[in-house]
Design an enzyme around this catalytic site. Structure first.
Site, PDB file in Angstrom:
ATOM      1  N   ALA A 167       4.531   2.990  -0.846  1.00  3.59           N
ATOM      2  CA  ALA A 167       4.764   1.993   0.199  1.00  3.59           C
ATOM      3  C   ALA A 167       5.770   2.430   1.262  1.00  3.59           C
ATOM      4  CB  ALA A 167       5.235   0.701  -0.465  1.00  3.59           C
TER       5      ALA A 167
ATOM      6  N   ASN B  31       9.618   1.562  -7.777  1.00  2.00           N
ATOM      7  CA  ASN B  31       8.722   2.655  -7.382  1.00  2.00           C
ATOM      8  C   ASN B  31       9.231   3.381  -6.148  1.00  2.00           C
ATOM      9  OD1 ASN B  31       6.511   2.481  -9.378  1.00  2.00           O
ATOM     10  ND2 ASN B  31       6.392   0.398  -8.594  1.00  2.00           N
TER      11      ASN B  31
ATOM     12  N   HIS C 290      10.735  -1.440   3.990  1.00  2.00           N
ATOM     13  CA  HIS C 290      11.595  -0.404   3.407  1.00  2.00           C
ATOM     14  C   HIS C 290      12.087   0.491   4.533  1.00  2.00           C
ATOM     15  CE1 HIS C 290      10.149  -1.560  -0.553  1.00  2.00           C
ATOM     16  NE2 HIS C 290       8.915  -1.405  -0.131  1.00  2.00           N
TER      17      HIS C 290
END
Ligand SMILES: NC(=O)c1ccc[n+]([C@@H]2O[C@H](COP(=O)([O-])OP(=O)(O)OC[C@H]3O[C@@H](n4cnc5c(N)ncnc54)[C@H](O)[C@@H]3O)[C@@H](O)[C@H]2O)c1
Length: 275
Positions: free
Chosen positions: A128, A196, A226
């Protein structure tokens, strides 16, 4: 034309948001390069539902061993504590692996060594986030610091035991708030659903001790984002992803599913774009 003489056989463990997404991609877009030869999930109903949706033959497998016997490459997409054992089993069967549950592979040098000894490839998609290619390059020289800032809507933290222990009431949060700031190991311990991303950065950079993780929330946030800042001998990089979430699993970003698809495509077609 594919560089392979025959189509690669793919087995998928975990038929949820990521496993299902990759299975659909194989059957629609990668038919020339690979074929889906096995699906396995502890919830067998999910296997059958996906198999029927794909109009596939009898590729539902009733055990991990049966799945591994059916494929050349295993895609791991389970939300289980046994991820390491599943990946280890694949290497013992001399199978290549694409692993999505990166959080479970932090400090797993024994598995990386096993893959090498068995002549297998372990592929970890970027998931991601953006910038893993540059972080890998930067890690060849010195990395001075990495800051990861993860922003998620309030409901992304519902029922988090760490916040309960700290007496943080999500319903009372009215403005942008820092929920956590600390190292990767603590982030993994207290926010397992964010592990993750932090783990992928730690493995790619080989600089876990230089990483600071900051986790924020706000009633105004609508998506998961993020932001990564890396400073090293090469200079400075800042990347940011604002991720649409998967409709099947709100904890999983759509970009993570696309990243798994792209990793498989490159492996099948023998290309490797990016570092
Ligand atoms: N790398 C990244 O950036 C990234 C991003 C999002 C999610 N993930 C990880 O990828 C994994 C899969 O995510 P998802 O959104 O598809 O999850 P999901 O919950 O939608 O699906 C997981 C599936 O795994 C099955 N499962 C659980 N334990 C199993 C076992 N022992 N054997 C076989 N099947 C089992 C479940 O029944 C379920 O169908 C999770 O570990 C998640 O944390 C990684």
């Amino acid at each position: 034309m594919s560089y392979r003489k025959r189509r690669l056989k793919i087995g998928i463990v975990g038929c949820g948001a990521i496993g299902g997404g990759i299975a659909r991609y194989i059957s629609k877009e990668l038919k020339k390069d690979c074929q889906l030869t096995g699906l396995y999930d502890i919830q067998y109903g999910r296997v059958e539902k996906l198999r029927r949706e794909l109009s596939a033959g009898p590729i539902g497998r009733n055990s991990l061993t049966a799945l591994l016997k059916s494929c050349d490459l295993m895609i791991e997409a389970v939300n289980a504590n046994s991820t390491r054992e599943i990946v280890r089993e694949a290497f013992l069967h001399k199978r290549n692996v694409i692993a999505m549950s990166v959080g479970k592979l932090l400090d797993a040098q024994d598995l990386f060594d096993l893959a090498r000894r068995r002549g297998c490839r372990l592929l970890i998609p970027s998931g991601a986030i953006a910038g893993i290619d540059a972080i890998k390059s930067a890690s060849i020289a010195r990395i001075r610091k990495i800051n990861l800032t993860t922003r998620k809507p309030l409901n992304g933290f519902a029922n988090n035991p760490y916040l309960t222990r700290k007496g943080i009431d999500l319903a009372a949060i009215k403005k942008e708030t820092v929920l956590f700031k600390g190292n990767v190991d603590s982030a993994i311990k207290f926010f397992p659903q964010n592990i993750n991303v932090a783990a992928t950065i730690a493995i790619a950079s080989q600089a876990k001790d230089k990483i600071t993780v900051c986790i924020m929330t706000s009633p105004k946030y609508k998506n998961n984002s993020h932001e990564i800042e890396i400073v090293g001998d090469f200079g400075r990089i800042v990347t940011r992803t604002d991720n649409v979430v998967s409709p099947e699993n709100p904890r999983t970003s759509y970009l993570a599913i696309l990243s798994g698809m792209q990793t498989l495509k490159q492996f099948c077609q023998g290309t490797g774009i990016g570092t």
